[in-house]
Design an enzyme around this catalytic site. Structure first.
Site, PDB file in Angstrom:
ATOM      1  N   LYS A   9     -22.347   0.643  13.653  1.00  0.00           N
ATOM      2  CA  LYS A   9     -22.239   0.318  12.301  1.00  0.00           C
ATOM      3  C   LYS A   9     -22.359  -1.305  12.072  1.00  0.00           C
ATOM      4  CE  LYS A   9     -19.429   3.921  11.026  1.00  0.00           C
ATOM      5  NZ  LYS A   9     -18.148   4.479  10.038  1.00  0.00           N
ATOM      6  N   TYR A  49     -23.729   9.381   3.129  1.00  0.00           N
ATOM      7  CA  TYR A  49     -22.450   9.863   3.071  1.00  0.00           C
ATOM      8  C   TYR A  49     -21.963  10.598   1.839  1.00  0.00           C
ATOM      9  CZ  TYR A  49     -21.006   7.032   7.132  1.00  0.00           C
ATOM     10  OH  TYR A  49     -20.810   6.432   8.436  1.00  0.00           O
ATOM     11  N   ARG A  85     -18.841  12.300  20.494  1.00  0.00           N
ATOM     12  CA  ARG A  85     -17.493  12.121  19.828  1.00  0.00           C
ATOM     13  C   ARG A  85     -16.345  11.725  20.845  1.00  0.00           C
ATOM     14  NH1 ARG A  85     -17.523  13.375  14.716  1.00  0.00           N
ATOM     15  NH2 ARG A  85     -15.359  13.658  14.379  1.00  0.00           N
ATOM     16  N   ARG A 102     -14.412   3.040  20.144  1.00  0.00           N
ATOM     17  CA  ARG A 102     -13.711   2.415  19.125  1.00  0.00           C
ATOM     18  C   ARG A 102     -12.466   1.729  19.456  1.00  0.00           C
ATOM     19  NH1 ARG A 102     -14.918   7.885  15.435  1.00  0.00           N
ATOM     20  NH2 ARG A 102     -16.429   7.150  14.146  1.00  0.00           N
ATOM     21  N   ASN A 112     -15.422   0.627  12.163  1.00  0.00           N
ATOM     22  CA  ASN A 112     -15.093   1.505  13.376  1.00  0.00           C
ATOM     23  C   ASN A 112     -16.115   1.619  14.222  1.00  0.00           C
ATOM     24  OD1 ASN A 112     -16.345   3.588  11.952  1.00  0.00           O
ATOM     25  ND2 ASN A 112     -14.602   5.018  12.164  1.00  0.00           N
ATOM     26  N   HIS A 115     -20.752   5.958  14.159  1.00  0.00           N
ATOM     27  CA  HIS A 115     -20.582   7.052  13.462  1.00  0.00           C
ATOM     28  C   HIS A 115     -21.376   8.249  14.457  1.00  0.00           C
ATOM     29  CE1 HIS A 115     -21.050  10.347  10.718  1.00  0.00           C
ATOM     30  NE2 HIS A 115     -22.425  10.470  11.133  1.00  0.00           N
ATOM     31  N   GLU A 126     -28.640  14.989   9.650  1.00  0.00           N
ATOM     32  CA  GLU A 126     -28.664  13.550   9.837  1.00  0.00           C
ATOM     33  C   GLU A 126     -29.530  12.897  10.580  1.00  0.00           C
ATOM     34  OE1 GLU A 126     -24.821  12.638  11.529  1.00  0.00           O
ATOM     35  OE2 GLU A 126     -23.527  13.202   9.663  1.00  0.00           O
TER      36      GLU A 126
HETATM   37  P1  CMP Z   1     -17.554   7.897  10.043  1.00  0.00           P
HETATM   38  O1  CMP Z   1     -17.344   8.693  11.130  1.00  0.00           O
HETATM   39  O2  CMP Z   1     -18.584   7.189   9.630  1.00  0.00           O
HETATM   40  O3  CMP Z   1     -17.550   8.862   8.747  1.00  0.00           O
HETATM   41  C1  CMP Z   1     -17.104   8.428   7.397  1.00  0.00           C
HETATM   42  C2  CMP Z   1     -16.202   7.540   7.601  1.00  0.00           C
HETATM   43  O4  CMP Z   1     -15.336   6.673   6.355  1.00  0.00           O
HETATM   44  C3  CMP Z   1     -15.322   7.049   8.975  1.00  0.00           C
HETATM   45  O5  CMP Z   1     -16.217   7.188   9.913  1.00  0.00           O
HETATM   46  C4  CMP Z   1     -14.826   5.896   8.451  1.00  0.00           C
HETATM   47  O6  CMP Z   1     -15.202   4.671   8.812  1.00  0.00           O
HETATM   48  C5  CMP Z   1     -14.525   5.924   7.014  1.00  0.00           C
HETATM   49  N1  CMP Z   1     -13.171   6.224   6.400  1.00  0.00           N
HETATM   50  C6  CMP Z   1     -12.285   5.133   5.955  1.00  0.00           C
HETATM   51  N2  CMP Z   1     -11.335   5.711   5.440  1.00  0.00           N
HETATM   52  C7  CMP Z   1     -11.394   6.980   6.166  1.00  0.00           C
HETATM   53  C8  CMP Z   1     -10.357   7.883   6.087  1.00  0.00           C
HETATM   54  N3  CMP Z   1      -9.140   7.862   5.437  1.00  0.00           N
HETATM   55  N4  CMP Z   1     -10.779   9.239   6.767  1.00  0.00           N
HETATM   56  C9  CMP Z   1     -11.813   9.251   7.334  1.00  0.00           C
HETATM   57  N5  CMP Z   1     -12.500   8.432   7.387  1.00  0.00           N
HETATM   58  C10 CMP Z   1     -12.393   7.264   6.597  1.00  0.00           C
END
Ligand code: CMP
Length: 137
Positions: A9, A49, A85, A102, A112, A115, A126
């Site tokens: 990211k 998303y 993961r 992370r 974070n 992804h 994806e």
């Molecule tokens: P990602 O795995 O990219 O998938 C969706 C993203 O939304 C997640 O990582 C986070 O960076 C972001 N996000 C922000 N707030 C939340 C939340 N409360 N729960 C899950 N994802 C969140």
């Protein structure tokens, strides 16, 4: 052989730790079948998303994902989806196991660092979102 999608990211790209993160994948035995650095448009991020479009964090997530370039990769190997993961750690870096990507590189649940696809079904969707078949080799 399983394939999964990874996104490094904008926060991690800005920190100049792309190589360090790709090394985590390779050191864990995953192969990089494809990779590219791209700047997502707002429409790209909203489409990628879309599953989260009713969640309260959706707009912030989209704005963050277009705040700078990302590096998208297809990782390949045995149990690639689950292995990626595990390497990433929990979505919220404060809950991520020490030694995970992370825990080591992320600052917040929004910024974070990475992804990764959360199921094999989503991995296929994806991967197809970002890559043509001829780019996977
Ligand atoms: P990602 O795995 O990219 O998938 C969706 C993203 O939304 C997640 O990582 C986070 O960076 C972001 N996000 C922000 N707030 C939340 C939340 N409360 N729960 C899950 N994802 C969140």
């Amino acid at each position: 052989m399983e394939q999964t999608l990874s996104i490094i990211k904008p926060d991690a790209v800005a920190k100049n730790v792309v190589g360090k993160i790709l090394d985590r994948f390779e050191s864990a035995g995953l192969r990089i079948a494809a990779t590219k650095k791209i700047q997502l448009s707002k429409a790209d991020a909203q489409a990628f998303y879309a599953v989260h479009n009713q969640r309260p964090f959706f707009n912030d997530l989209v704005e963050f994902m277009i705040s700078g370039p990302v590096v998208v990769s297809v990782l390949e190997g045995e149990n690639a989806m689950a292995k990626n993961r595990e390497l990433m750690g929990a979505t919220n870096p404060q809950e991520a196991e020490p030694g995970t990507i992370r825990a080591d590189f992320a600052d917040s649940i929004d910024a974070n660092a990475v992804h990764g696809s959360d199921s094999l079904e989503n991995a296929k969707i994806e991967i197809d979102f970002f890559f043509a078949q001829r780019e996977l080799c």
